[in-house]
Design an enzyme around this catalytic site. Structure first.
Site, PDB file in Angstrom:
ATOM      1  N   GLN A  47       3.686  -4.333   7.998  1.00 40.71           N
ATOM      2  CA  GLN A  47       4.747  -3.312   7.980  1.00 40.71           C
ATOM      3  C   GLN A  47       5.317  -3.098   9.375  1.00 40.71           C
ATOM      4  O   GLN A  47       4.587  -3.190  10.372  1.00 40.71           O
ATOM      5  CB  GLN A  47       4.215  -1.944   7.494  1.00 40.71           C
ATOM      6  CG  GLN A  47       4.223  -1.777   5.992  1.00 40.71           C
ATOM      7  CD  GLN A  47       3.049  -2.459   5.333  1.00 40.71           C
ATOM      8  OE1 GLN A  47       1.938  -2.411   5.847  1.00 40.71           O
ATOM      9  NE2 GLN A  47       3.282  -3.128   4.210  1.00 40.71           N
ATOM     10  N   CYS A  76       3.060   4.367   4.364  1.00 46.20           N
ATOM     11  CA  CYS A  76       2.150   3.389   4.955  1.00 46.20           C
ATOM     12  C   CYS A  76       1.126   4.151   5.792  1.00 46.20           C
ATOM     13  O   CYS A  76       1.426   4.601   6.898  1.00 46.20           O
ATOM     14  CB  CYS A  76       2.897   2.378   5.806  1.00 46.20           C
ATOM     15  SG  CYS A  76       1.772   1.227   6.625  1.00 46.20           S
ATOM     16  N   GLY A  77      -0.048   4.305   5.236  1.00 49.00           N
ATOM     17  CA  GLY A  77      -1.089   5.095   5.895  1.00 49.00           C
ATOM     18  C   GLY A  77      -1.561   4.470   7.197  1.00 49.00           C
ATOM     19  O   GLY A  77      -1.642   5.149   8.236  1.00 49.00           O
ATOM     20  N   ASN A  78      -1.879   3.184   7.170  1.00 47.72           N
ATOM     21  CA  ASN A  78      -2.384   2.540   8.389  1.00 47.72           C
ATOM     22  C   ASN A  78      -1.314   2.547   9.476  1.00 47.72           C
ATOM     23  O   ASN A  78      -1.604   2.757  10.654  1.00 47.72           O
ATOM     24  CB  ASN A  78      -2.819   1.103   8.095  1.00 47.72           C
ATOM     25  CG  ASN A  78      -4.065   1.058   7.220  1.00 47.72           C
ATOM     26  OD1 ASN A  78      -4.878   1.976   7.261  1.00 47.72           O
ATOM     27  ND2 ASN A  78      -4.199   0.005   6.438  1.00 47.72           N
ATOM     28  N   ASN A 163       4.332   5.826  -2.743  1.00 47.56           N
ATOM     29  CA  ASN A 163       4.612   4.456  -3.191  1.00 47.56           C
ATOM     30  C   ASN A 163       3.699   4.140  -4.387  1.00 47.56           C
ATOM     31  O   ASN A 163       2.648   4.758  -4.559  1.00 47.56           O
ATOM     32  CB  ASN A 163       4.417   3.462  -2.038  1.00 47.56           C
ATOM     33  CG  ASN A 163       3.061   3.579  -1.352  1.00 47.56           C
ATOM     34  OD1 ASN A 163       2.307   4.504  -1.599  1.00 47.56           O
ATOM     35  ND2 ASN A 163       2.754   2.641  -0.491  1.00 47.56           N
ATOM     36  N   GLU A 215      -0.579  -6.183  -1.439  1.00 49.77           N
ATOM     37  CA  GLU A 215       0.488  -5.207  -1.183  1.00 49.77           C
ATOM     38  C   GLU A 215       1.837  -5.663  -1.705  1.00 49.77           C
ATOM     39  O   GLU A 215       2.244  -6.800  -1.464  1.00 49.77           O
ATOM     40  CB  GLU A 215       0.625  -4.977   0.326  1.00 49.77           C
ATOM     41  CG  GLU A 215      -0.412  -4.054   0.879  1.00 49.77           C
ATOM     42  CD  GLU A 215      -0.050  -3.603   2.278  1.00 49.77           C
ATOM     43  OE1 GLU A 215       1.156  -3.566   2.618  1.00 49.77           O
ATOM     44  OE2 GLU A 215      -0.980  -3.313   3.035  1.00 49.77           O
ATOM     45  N   CYS A 224      -5.017  -1.598   3.464  1.00 46.67           N
ATOM     46  CA  CYS A 224      -3.855  -0.804   3.030  1.00 46.67           C
ATOM     47  C   CYS A 224      -4.297   0.642   2.875  1.00 46.67           C
ATOM     48  O   CYS A 224      -5.109   0.968   2.002  1.00 46.67           O
ATOM     49  CB  CYS A 224      -3.302  -1.346   1.713  1.00 46.67           C
ATOM     50  SG  CYS A 224      -1.900  -0.388   1.093  1.00 46.67           S
TER      51      CYS A 224
END
Ligand code: API
Length: 303
Positions: A47, A76-78, A163, A215, A224
């Site tokens: 990402q 997008c957590g990371n 998402n 993903e 993810c």
């Protein structure tokens, strides 16, 4: 307007993230730039987190998220943890509020360097995930892959964490499944009109899970964060675990841990884990042409 901007190559448990500094500019990182950056082995990513000037009062930045195929992601957590680390090292601050297309996110860097992100509230209604078929109960939907009488994966829990996610429960090592083969079929299954992130989850105790994710828009990645949140929430929702879960992300090298709390008092999902800076450079956000800054790793940790 200068043609290039600063960017940092970072990762969250091996999830490859490019944090691009678009503050002070009106343009966006283009899908073409994303595709070009992803085609180069040195900048190949999962990402892009593009930091823009804030749009809403009380927020520190607007974050635009792109997948490696050039498509947009809502969460997008990371990557959010990477943005926090980049901005914390730039400003010395620890607490941030971001806006994304999916809403407002609060995040905080702790004294030990780990970062917590409030990922907001989960969504379970079939038409808001979205699914193409009506399901009253999305904690277990009819969907399977493999032979009809002996499916390899079946009956996922589905939900949105901003998402879309499908969590398939498995009772053996998540690494033993051919996710490279099933991932694309499930990501693009007609059940998911906006495609979906596909996760295999094995329950290892009442407070732990092991996961592996294919993903949407990025394929097999090392980790993810939003999928870890979706797996933890789905596990608690179906009575497999409690609301505090340690997720071992099996595909990260070495396998990494994310702590997820699905908070009782306000339904919010809090994800805590590490972020790591690798190197910085400059990039043209229209074309993706980039160059790397020649600085010692210890000299620069900021954008
Ligand atoms: N790696 C991200 C998720 C990206 C989601 C993206 N693949 C999509 O929903 O299109 C994370 O840590 O949450």
């Amino acid at each position: 307007m200068s043609t290039t901007v600063e960017f940092a190559r970072m990762n969250g448990l091996g999830n490859k993230i490019l944090v691009v500094d678009m503050r002070g500019r009106k343009d966006r990182v283009t899908p073409q730039a994303a595709i070009a950056l992803n085609a180069d082995p040195e900048t190949q990513f999962d990402q892009i987190m593009a930091i823009h000037d804030p749009k809403a009062q009380g927020t520190d930045a607007f974050i635009d998220i792109l997948n490696s195929d050039g498509s947009k992601a809502q969460a997008c957590g990371n990557g959010t943890r990477c943005v926090v680390q980049a901005l914390a090292s730039e400003t010395g601050r620890r607490v941030f509020t971001f806006q994304t297309v999916a809403g407002i996110l609060n995040a905080e860097e702790h004294a030990d360097g780990t970062i917590s992100v409030d990922m907001g509230t989960p969504v379970f209604e079939w038409n808001r995930i979205p699914l193409s078929e009506e399901f009253y109960d999305t904690s277990r939907i009819e969907l399977q892959i493999g032979p009809i009488d002996d499916p390899i994966l079946h009956s996922p829990s589905v939900m949105s964490m901003g998402n879309p996610h499908a969590i398939f429960w498995v009772d053996r090592d998540v690494m033993s499944f051919d996710l490279e083969r099933f991932g694309p079929l499930l990501e693009n299954h007609p059940m998911f009109p906006e495609r979906a992130n596909i996760t295999l989850a094995q329950v290892t105790s009442p407070s732990s899970l092991t996961t592996r994710t294919w993903e949407r828009g990025a394929g097999l990645t090392l980790a993810c964060g939003s999928a870890a949140c979706a797996a933890a929430v789905s596990a608690a929702r179906t009575g497999r675990t409690g609301r505090n879960v340690a997720i071992t992300v099996a595909s990260a090298t070495p396998p990494g841990i994310l702590s997820i709390e699905w908070r009782e008092r306000d339904d919010h999902v809090i994800m805590t884990g590490p972020a790591e800076w690798e190197w910085s450079g400059t990039v043209d956000p229209t074309t993706g042409l980039w160059s790397r800054e020649e600085v010692a790793a210890t000299e620069s940790r900021a954008l």
